[in-house]
Each structure stands twice: as C-alpha cells, then as structure tokens.
Scaffold this motif. Structure first.
Motif, PDB file in Angstrom:
ATOM      1  N   GLU A   1       3.892 -15.698 -16.958  1.00  0.00           N
ATOM      2  CA  GLU A   1       3.135 -14.557 -17.479  1.00  0.00           C
ATOM      3  C   GLU A   1       2.925 -13.587 -16.328  1.00  0.00           C
ATOM      4  OE1 GLU A   1      -1.267 -13.717 -19.443  1.00  0.00           O
ATOM      5  OE2 GLU A   1      -0.360 -15.716 -19.584  1.00  0.00           O
TER       6      GLU A   1
ATOM      7  N   MET B   1       0.764 -15.776 -13.855  1.00  0.00           N
ATOM      8  CA  MET B   1       0.371 -17.135 -14.191  1.00  0.00           C
ATOM      9  C   MET B   1       1.606 -17.918 -14.624  1.00  0.00           C
ATOM     10  SD  MET B   1      -2.732 -18.587 -14.320  1.00  0.00           S
ATOM     11  CE  MET B   1      -3.798 -17.193 -14.758  1.00  0.00           C
TER      12      MET B   1
ATOM     13  N   HIS C   1       2.811 -21.140 -16.736  1.00  0.00           N
ATOM     14  CA  HIS C   1       2.352 -22.067 -17.765  1.00  0.00           C
ATOM     15  C   HIS C   1       3.327 -23.246 -17.848  1.00  0.00           C
ATOM     16  CE1 HIS C   1      -0.653 -19.299 -19.634  1.00  0.00           C
ATOM     17  NE2 HIS C   1       0.116 -18.401 -19.047  1.00  0.00           N
TER      18      HIS C   1
ATOM     19  N   ARG D   1      -1.687 -24.572 -16.251  1.00  0.00           N
ATOM     20  CA  ARG D   1      -1.237 -23.283 -15.726  1.00  0.00           C
ATOM     21  C   ARG D   1      -1.649 -23.142 -14.263  1.00  0.00           C
ATOM     22  NH1 ARG D   1      -5.054 -18.817 -18.810  1.00  0.00           N
ATOM     23  NH2 ARG D   1      -7.075 -19.619 -18.116  1.00  0.00           N
TER      24      ARG D   1
ATOM     25  N   ALA E   1      -2.263 -20.157 -11.250  1.00  0.00           N
ATOM     26  CA  ALA E   1      -2.357 -18.751 -10.846  1.00  0.00           C
ATOM     27  C   ALA E   1      -1.410 -18.514  -9.673  1.00  0.00           C
ATOM     28  CB  ALA E   1      -3.792 -18.407 -10.447  1.00  0.00           C
TER      29      ALA E   1
ATOM     30  N   SER F   1       4.899 -14.813  -7.709  1.00  0.00           N
ATOM     31  CA  SER F   1       5.270 -14.260  -9.004  1.00  0.00           C
ATOM     32  C   SER F   1       6.611 -13.546  -8.923  1.00  0.00           C
ATOM     33  CB  SER F   1       4.184 -13.295  -9.488  1.00  0.00           C
ATOM     34  OG  SER F   1       4.561 -12.686 -10.709  1.00  0.00           O
TER      35      SER F   1
END
Length: 238
Positions: free
Chosen positions: A141, A146, A148, A157, A159, A165
């Motif tokens: 996400e 995030m 999952h 999940r 962070a 990311s």
C-alpha cells in the motif's frame, strides 16, 4: 525453486542458514534432528541437503551412509564444526559431495550448492498436490506506505520507510522477474554510478529482518548474483 533440506541442531545457526538459503532462491526445509530428517525427507522434492555431523539423536555421517546405501542421488554438503583433515575424509568417504567447515564464508556454501546444481543438472520440481490459486498474500500500500502479509502468524502489516517503500514498489510491480540494481537505485532517486552498492545490500538485509521480526514470515526477495533482485511470490501494489 529447488528445495533444500537443512539439518542443523543449533537454533540460531539453523535460522540464519535458513534465511540465507531463502535469500539465494532455495526453498529450505529446516530440521534439527536425524529423526525429523528421516520423517520429512522426500526424494521427489529434496534435491540438495546441507547436513551437520554432531546431532542430538545420532550421527550425520551415519545418516549420509544410509542415504547412499538406499541409492538416493541428492547432492549432499556437510557443514560442520568438525573440520580436520580426518573429519573431511570421513565425510567424503561416507558419501558427501562436499565438506565445509562452519568457519567458511557463506558465499562458499552458496557457490558449492550452485556447483552441485550444475553437476547434477537439477531443475525445480512442479508442486505436488497444488492447491487452487489464492489471492496474492503480499500487498504493498503506497499511502501510507505499508506492506500487508495475509496469514502472517504475527502482525499482518509492516509500516515502511520511504526508501523501503520505493524498493518494494520497484520489485513488486515486476514480481517474478529480476529487477536490476540500476533500476532499484534509480527508483531510490540516486545516481547509480556514484552509489555505494553496499548500501543497497544493507538496506535489503534490514528490510528482510524487519519483515520477519514483525510478521514471522520471510520476505520473498531473492538475490540474483551479478544482476539484481527478484520478488518471487505473487504481489499486488495498490
């Protein structure tokens, strides 16, 4: 992926070796006793074995002799703290293909397994009794960042930092394909020619560890030596 059966009775080392084999793209089955090996070994699936010698319920050498006596053709690497010339000769005479001391660099273990793959012309076997296809358990996400993990035994999940990311976005968009180091570095907004590659390796190590600590699952990212990385499980980015 080739399935490797790993037999080591020291819990920390068993976990470390399991993670290392996973990072190389193998599917490790991690066991800590001769009894567990005897119960779980499947010659149809396990093509390579990494075996310790001193085990709580028996001898690794005796196990190797039994495997050879029954005609098992799997590649066997002994990985043991017992590394005198006498020990190495005994291991090879018992039927091991290679004998490594535990003080060796893990890259030597990786190269040894790769050499066995080539010599034995091993190919990954199709899954047995495959279950029906399920939705991708790994989902990224983007806002907020995030990861999952469906069915994780711990938190579901994780962070993510902007850097993590960006790396996962690059890999998960092309899951199943090798993504070059250049593409990943550029996704981080850095100049590849000036970038210290050790930073990327360190980031991948920390990311794997963070995901495993948080979820109890191994991050399905394999290092492709000399090329880049691959996210080898089905993935979704949303």
């Amino acid at each position: 992926m080739l399935e490797v059966i790993l037999l080591e009775d020291e819990p920390v080392l068993l976990k470390e070796l399991g993670r290392f084999l996973d990072s190389l793209g193998y599917a490790p089955l991690c066991l800590s006793s001769v009894a567990a090996f005897t119960q779980m070994f499947d010659a149809r699936r396990h093509r390579l074995a990494v075996i310790d010698i001193g085990l709580p319920d028996g001898s690794g050498l005796a196990l190797i002799r039994r495997l050879r006596q029954t005609g098992e053709a799997l590649g066997i690497v002994v990985y043991s703290a017992r590394s005198t010339a006498y020990d190495r000769i005994a291991g090879l005479e018992a039927g091991a293909d290679h004998y490594l001391g535990k003080g060796c660099d893990l890259d030597e273990l990786a190269a040894t397994l790769a050499a066995l793959e080539r010599r034995l012309a091993l190919q990954p076997l199709p899954a047995l009794d495959a279950a029906p296809a399920q939705p991708a358990p790994w989902q990224l996400e983007l806002g907020p960042a995030m990861l999952h993990v469906a069915g994780a035994p711990l938190a579901a999940r994780v962070a993510l930092s902007p850097q993590d990311s960006a790396v996962l976005h690059c890999l998960m968009l092309r899951s199943g394909a090798t993504v070059s180091r250049r593409d990943i570095v550029q996704a981080l907004g850095a100049d590849y020619d000036d970038y210290d590659q050790r930073r990327l390796d360190s980031q991948m190590h920390r990311l794997r560890q963070r995901v495993e600590d948080a979820t109890g699952c191994l991050l399905p990212v394999r290092t492709v030596r000399g090329s880049g990385f691959v996210f080898y499980e089905p993935a979704q980015v949303r």
